[in-house]
Design a protein around this motif. Sequence first.
Motif, PDB file in Angstrom:
ATOM      1  N   ALA A 258       0.862  -1.187   0.000  1.00 14.87           N
ATOM      2  CA  ALA A 258       0.000   0.000   0.000  1.00 14.87           C
ATOM      3  C   ALA A 258       0.895   1.233   0.000  1.00 14.87           C
ATOM      4  O   ALA A 258       2.032   1.185   0.488  1.00 14.87           O
ATOM      5  CB  ALA A 258      -0.908   0.011   1.222  1.00 14.87           C
TER       6      ALA A 258
ATOM      7  N   ALA B 109      -1.594   8.223  -4.115  1.00 14.42           N
ATOM      8  CA  ALA B 109      -2.688   7.449  -4.706  1.00 14.42           C
ATOM      9  C   ALA B 109      -2.170   6.554  -5.823  1.00 14.42           C
ATOM     10  O   ALA B 109      -1.499   7.011  -6.742  1.00 14.42           O
ATOM     11  CB  ALA B 109      -3.756   8.395  -5.247  1.00 14.42           C
TER      12      ALA B 109
ATOM     13  N   GLU C 293      -6.299   0.540  -3.698  1.00 12.26           N
ATOM     14  CA  GLU C 293      -5.875   0.870  -2.342  1.00 12.26           C
ATOM     15  C   GLU C 293      -4.660   0.043  -1.946  1.00 12.26           C
ATOM     16  O   GLU C 293      -3.825   0.477  -1.173  1.00 12.26           O
ATOM     17  CB  GLU C 293      -7.013   0.580  -1.342  1.00 12.26           C
ATOM     18  N   GLU C 294      -4.622  -1.191  -2.453  1.00 12.55           N
ATOM     19  CA  GLU C 294      -3.523  -2.098  -2.122  1.00 12.55           C
ATOM     20  C   GLU C 294      -3.351  -3.084  -3.264  1.00 12.55           C
ATOM     21  O   GLU C 294      -4.228  -3.244  -4.116  1.00 12.55           O
ATOM     22  CB  GLU C 294      -3.823  -2.842  -0.825  1.00 12.55           C
TER      23      GLU C 294
END
Length: 506
Positions: A277, A282, A300-301
């Motif tokens: 992450a 972003a 997100e990950e």
Amino acid sequence: MHRRGFLMAGLATALSGSRALAQMKMDSMSGMDSMPGMGSHAGHDMGAMAQAPVTLPEGEGLRQLPLLANEAGRPGLFQARLTAEAATARFVEGQDTPILAYNGTSPGPLIVAYEGDRVEITFANRIAGEQSTVHWHGMPVPADQDGNPMDPVAAGADRVYAFELPEGSAGSYWYHPHPHGRTAEQVYRGLAGAFVVKAKADPIPAAYGDTVLMFTDLRLAADGSMPDNTMTDLMNGRVGDHVLVNGQKNPKLAMARGAKRRLRLYNATNARFLRLAFANAAMTVIGSDGGLLEAPVVAEEILLSPAERVELVVAFDRSGTATLTTLDYDRGWMGPGRPTDAGLTLLTVDVSDAPAEAMPPLPERLRPIAPLGAPTVSRRLVFTETMAMNATGMEMGFLINGKAFDMGRADIVARAGDTELWEIVNQADMDHPFHIHGTQFQVVERERDGKVAKPPYLAWKDTVNVARGETVRLRTRQERPGTRMYHCHILEHEQLGMMGIVDVRA
Ligand SMILES: [Cu+2]
């Protein structure tokens, strides 16, 4: 868990005498008989042998991988020499670490070529007393140019690998050795490099740059040497004490606020699962193993299992510190000493207050991906792990359809140009990242506990994680005849049998 209980009982028996250990059915026994116990490396120990992991410097400026120079001197041809040999690295000040390197560096030099190029690379194996090969991981190269274990390059010998890079093949590939029984060790000692094939017309703005981040996994003993594989390593795959990026621990990158950066992340570790992450920045996924997606996907990950790659655009919109960190991921661990997965900082980005020059936007469409058509053949590959004591010692097996790898056996006979459905069934206690040579496939669904899920987007892949208890269905096609390998990319598992051969016929 019955199997785990049995396993530990078996280990205790095996450890009572080096004779039992020495009779384990393994390809590489180096160091095993001098070992006082399993897991003797720092941090993952069973007891008396424990020592603190060596401290590595952090926060140095991120190193760009050295480029492999093209010596061809004419457009359309990439010509170079790649030498594998013993070298010395300095991970800790004042301490030399013997490693294996391509052209003296680890990771090896970055190869950048273009769609449509012909590639001719002379490989010189200068590893004392060991055969090697160069496997072009994920690339559409002919079978006899792909560094199969059946085509070894003897110590001291040279050979030329030659292939064309077809249109549409732009992507984030890599190269590493694939000799029979020695792949895992040659890779963890340092032999792996990135091979980026660029498109002639690239939709990603050049202002984003293009940076390879190659993750490797280092274990250092107190004297600066790299310890041999232990029993724990053979069972779980070798996990080190330090995840490095381009050979550095937690290097630093400076960015201006508002800048976007194209990053190609490579998991070149033997066995480390990286669930990643970005804090304070972003991430958008733009590509997979075999090149760009159809459209960007915000993430997100990311889970990057061994040998997988992902292409990202990362937006650094907030000043301060942005960090690439790891999250916990339980991929199944046998025996004691499960390493720490979570909370590692792999890269630190200092984002300035001063704004960057305005960046062009990421296009909404990247490229079309044609879905592979209806399969004409279905195959089922079942992964199992076996642990058993017999009269001569303990046998560990990592099997596909009940069989360990045999170089003289074709497990599958396929026809060039046919689309096939491969169902990869993981009935084992660990995740196994599955890789097929010579082609890019498409995952069509995953099944677990009777629930079927489609992947969130279409992508070209050459490696896919098959979690324990999971079934992954993929469509695959080999365009050319020849012998291709498929295997688990935890390299110790590949070495202990989890590999097969597909004989592709015209
Ligand atoms: Cu495996």
